[in-house]
Design an enzyme around this catalytic site. Structure first.
Site, PDB file in Angstrom:
ATOM      1  N   LYS A  25       0.840  -1.202   0.000  1.00  9.83           N
ATOM      2  CA  LYS A  25       0.000   0.000   0.000  1.00  9.83           C
ATOM      3  C   LYS A  25       0.872   1.248   0.000  1.00  9.83           C
ATOM      4  CE  LYS A  25      -2.857   2.662   3.172  1.00  9.83           C
ATOM      5  NZ  LYS A  25      -4.123   2.818   2.443  1.00  9.83           N
ATOM      6  N   GLU A 682     -24.715   4.522  -5.216  1.00  2.00           N
ATOM      7  CA  GLU A 682     -23.640   4.865  -6.140  1.00  2.00           C
ATOM      8  C   GLU A 682     -24.180   4.840  -7.568  1.00  2.00           C
ATOM      9  OE1 GLU A 682     -19.925   2.744  -5.471  1.00  2.00           O
ATOM     10  OE2 GLU A 682     -19.900   2.306  -7.612  1.00  2.00           O
ATOM     11  N   HIS A 711     -14.396   7.420  -5.776  1.00  2.00           N
ATOM     12  CA  HIS A 711     -13.304   6.444  -5.757  1.00  2.00           C
ATOM     13  C   HIS A 711     -12.119   6.909  -6.583  1.00  2.00           C
ATOM     14  CE1 HIS A 711     -16.836   3.892  -4.708  1.00  2.00           C
ATOM     15  NE2 HIS A 711     -15.987   3.560  -3.769  1.00  2.00           N
TER      16      HIS A 711
END
Ligand code: GLN
Ligand code: ZN
Length: 776
Positions: A25, A682, A711
């Site tokens: 990450k 969404e 996103h």
């Protein structure tokens, strides 16, 4: 194949790839921010892969027997498969070089979008909380082996002394999960391109054979799901076709077809009759099948260790299940039911769970160990592992009898519930009462709850944790943040305000920390999508609310504004879905306990003057069982728990809910049954496709289809948002429509958030001026 190489006795379907300390990450995000270059990112990920292989060997998998799955991904395994076969949407064709290849930066661009080019859509992976990217395939998709990353990772392992097993999403699942490209004509089905994609898989298998891979794992979870849009018969025909083609290639690695997340049912005879060498069975979700012609010739890989949950479980029962599978074929292996992607690395990394809870748990590393134990038993007989089986049984018995697992007061309360506790009054009457009380404009604007979690907020929370800030100091900092967020919403001109959720590390963990019956981990991260990870809490005992949780924050926020402030809670289904939940009673029972705790919280918010309460249920769709026969029961308890949580309020109190996806169609009936006054969903990434489902379902409550895809860092223009709103209004009566982003803003930066929200408000004003406000 002339001779099938031996399949390892113990294996796993996949291992967490984000890194024990979320190294991947951090590296990926550093690469995105331009802080490290591609070479450094590659080096970090190679180091992680190497550490994983060494770790798996230390935990008991074989170094040179194909038992280690090569399951790394920079972002997502479905995106990997799409990129491997060259399925790049035409809007990204500039990213593809003259050899048809796409570099790492290009790969990330598909996932994250760039400028006006929207990223691939993202959706939940089967019934997990992992999200994959939806490939786009049309008649124009030019399939070719466009990435050799899978081959390179195998050779990288080999050079380091490991014979690993490459893993890729299989052709049937890849196409079944794809959506038609922008260019595709109406009615186009991606699976119709199967014969064109198979040669690419064939080339890949041949390349893998050339470099020495003995086994390859093709993941075909689409075969266990009844929620795939393609008719079942076509899916099975595709599987038969795909594996008759790939299975008759020479040379190739032996094929292990893995089918996690459920039982294969009528797909099993198809695979048993195909030339694949090994079949994986999810025996946690499914049960041991009956005899099927051809099955005895396959290696049966018994997925008996739950890859989806963190309980140490009943190891002796798992071993018996392996024994039952051994009656179906002379060649049997032990495995996890799914990839271990869904569980954290290591219980040993936790120091605050206490000895009891710790002894009841198995994270990825413990599960690998359990696989190795059962594999040892398979080779050397049960007596060789009797001590381990007994230890697991003793831990399980201790768990079931431990204090807190059953709480008499909680049980008495759920036992006393009646029908009336689950129902609110007539919607039409509520709507009128709320309209009068709230006095909101046409097309009310709001957000989903969270505002960006800045470094300062996270630092303050860390300092509180370390005792460097007192609780009062922390509260003062959070209040200052709330005041800033309220000011900002005033400036932007939003209609229904939120407090921004700065005090919440995570929308589930926050409640878990404040409810009895939960434990919270320190390092229990699991990948949610791309570089994003969550730290699920552990729901181990009966749930109750020792004291009000959110009331002070909401009351403070409301004191700063005349506009209505939404109280903000996470719903019972989502709390369950995003936690690791006790497996010793039906989920519905646990959900009712959580619902009652939330019902008390909502009652307290209402008494304190909060007129709108949002109860987020983004996971409602995610927990939907993949098998149709299980769905009615699920919808019954999930919807029931939401209603139990929310039905205690007065008519004028407006209940909102929020759902994080766009496949509204499948659960539309359930969403209607939630009976929330307003539901936000969404819709931006799929460009409002969802509104037609809403229209055709006759949904008549308030609905906020998202107009801003949160996103991605992309700022939607005023024109774009205006178009989206107008598109929504073509399908949904104006009085029902709310204007909001797709989801919370927590992961976004402030600059893009402010710009985007300003554009949303401006677009709303433009539409309000163009369209006449409806009269009731
Ligand atoms: N209220 C939550 C937020 O805004 C909802 C998040 C979600 O649906 N995942 O962050
Ligand atoms: Zn959401």
């Amino acid at each position: 194949m002339t001779t099938t190489p031996a399949f390892p006795t113990g294996t796993i379907l996949g291992y967490p790839r984000i890194g024990r300390r979320r190294e991947l990450k951090k590296a990926v995000e550093a690469f995105w921010a331009g802080r490290i270059d591609e070479a450094e990112l590659e080096a970090t990920s190679a180091g992680l892969r190497d550490a994983t292989r060494a770790r798996l060997v230390a935990l008991g998998l074989g170094q040179a027997d194909s038992s280690i799955p090569e399951s790394f991904s920079y972002y997502d395994q479905v995106l990997d498969a799409a990129v491997t076969v060259g399925a790049v949407p035409s809007r990204f064709s500039a990213l593809v070089d003259s050899d048809g290849r796409i570099d790492l930066a290009g790969y990330f661009t598909l996932a994250r979008g760039e400028g006006d080019n929207l990223p691939l859509e993202m959706t939940k992976w089967f019934d997990s909380n992992y999200h994959y990217l939806v490939p786009e395939i049309g008649p124009e998709t030019n399939f070719a082996l466009a990435s050799d990353r899978i081959v390179r990772e195998f050779t990288e392992a080999k050079a380091a002394g490991y014979l690993t097993r490459p893993v890729i999403v299989g052709p049937v699942t890849l196409l079944a999960l794809s959506k038609p490209s922008d260019e595709a004509p109406a009615g186009f089905v991606p699976l119709s391109r199967l014969d064109d994609v198979l040669p690419v898989y064939a080339t890949l298998l041949q390349r893998l054979a050339e470099v020495g891979a003995e086994w390859v794992q093709l993941d075909e979870p689409a075969l266990v799901s009844e929620s795939i849009e393609v008719p079942r018969a076509e899916l099975l025909a595709a599987a038969e076709r795909a594996y008759s083609v790939l299975g008759t290639l020479e040379p190739r690695p032996a094929i292990f077809l893995a089918a996690p997340y459920g039982s294969l049912d009528d797909a099993l005879p198809v695979l048993a009759a195909s030339p694949v060498e090994a079949i994986g069975l999810d025996l946690v979700r499914g049960s041991v099948p009956g005899a099927v012609p051809g099955l005895a010739d396959k290696v049966l890989v018994a997925g008996v260790i739950d890859g989806h949950n963190i309980w140490r479980g009943d190891l002796a029962a798992a071993f018996d299940t392996v024994g039952a599978v051994a009656k179906l074929s002379p060649r049997v292996a032990v495995s996890t039911s799914t990839s271990l992607l869904h569980v954290p690395h290591d219980v040993q990394d936790e120091s605050s769970l206490g000895d009891d809870l710790t002894s009841w748990l198995a994270f990825a590393d413990q599960k690998v160990n359990q696989v190795a134990t059962l594999a040892h038993g398979l080779t050397h007989g049960k007596s060789a592992i009797q001590a381990e089986l007994d230890a697991a049984s003793a831990a399980l018995a201790a768990r079931l009898a431990a204090p807190g697992v059953r709480d008499g007061a909680v049980r008495a309360r759920t036992a006393g519930l009646t029908e009336a506790d689950f129902n609110r009054g007539d919607y039409a009457a509520r709507a009128v009462a709320q309209e009068e009380a709230l006095g909101l404009p046409f097309l009310p604007t709001t957000t989903i709850g969270s505002f960006p979690q800045t470094g300062e907020i996270r630092r303050a929370r860390a300092q509180l944790g370390k005792g460097e800030l007192t609780a009062d100091e922390y509260t003062a900092l959070m209040r200052a943040e709330i005041a800033r967020v309220v000011d900002l919403q005033h400036e932007l001109g939003l209609d229904v305000l939120v407090h921004g959720e700065p005090e919440r590390n995570d929308m589930v963990q926050y409640f878990a920390e404040n409810l009895d019956g939960f434990a919270v981990t320190e390092n229990g991260w699991v990948q949610s999508y791309g570089s994003r990870c969550t730290r699920p809490s552990i729901l181990w005992g009966d749930v109750s609310r020792p004291k009000p949780i959110t009331v002070d924050w909401s009351v403070y926020t409301q004191s700063l504004t005349e506009k209505p402030v939404k109280g903000m809670l996470t719903g019972p289904v989502t709390i369950l879905a995003w936690s690791f939940v006790r497996d010793d009673q039906p989920l519905g029972e646990t959900a009712r306990q959580v619902a009652l705790a939330l019902r008390d919280e909502i009652g307290d918010l209402e008494s304190a003057g909060i007129t709108i309460v949002q109860v987020d249920e983004p996971a409602l769709r995610e927990l939907l069982p993949l098998k149709k026969k299980d769905q009615a029961d699920y919808l019954d308890w999930s919807v029931g728990s939401f209603k139990l949580a929310t039905a205690g309020v007065a008519e004028v109190t407006q209940i909102h809910t929020h759902l994080c996806y766009s496949e509204f169609g499948v659960v539309i009936e359930a969403i209607r049954n939630l009976d929330a006054d307003v539901t936000s969903i969404e819709a931006a990434r799929s460009r409002m496709e969802v509104v037609s489902d809403i229209q055709s379902s006759g949904f008549d409550h308030g609905i906020g289809p998202g107009v801003y895809d949160i996103h991605s860092p992309r700022v939607p223009s005023v024109t774009e948002v205006t178009e989206l709103i107008e598109r929504a209004l073509e399908s949904i009566p104006g009085r029902q429509v709310w204007i909001n982003p797709d989801c919370g803003l927590k992961t976004r930066g402030y600059d893009e958030t402010i710009e985007s929200l300003a554009n949303i408000v401006e677009a709303t004003q433009i539409v309000r001026a163009r369209v006449e406000a409806p009269v009731r």
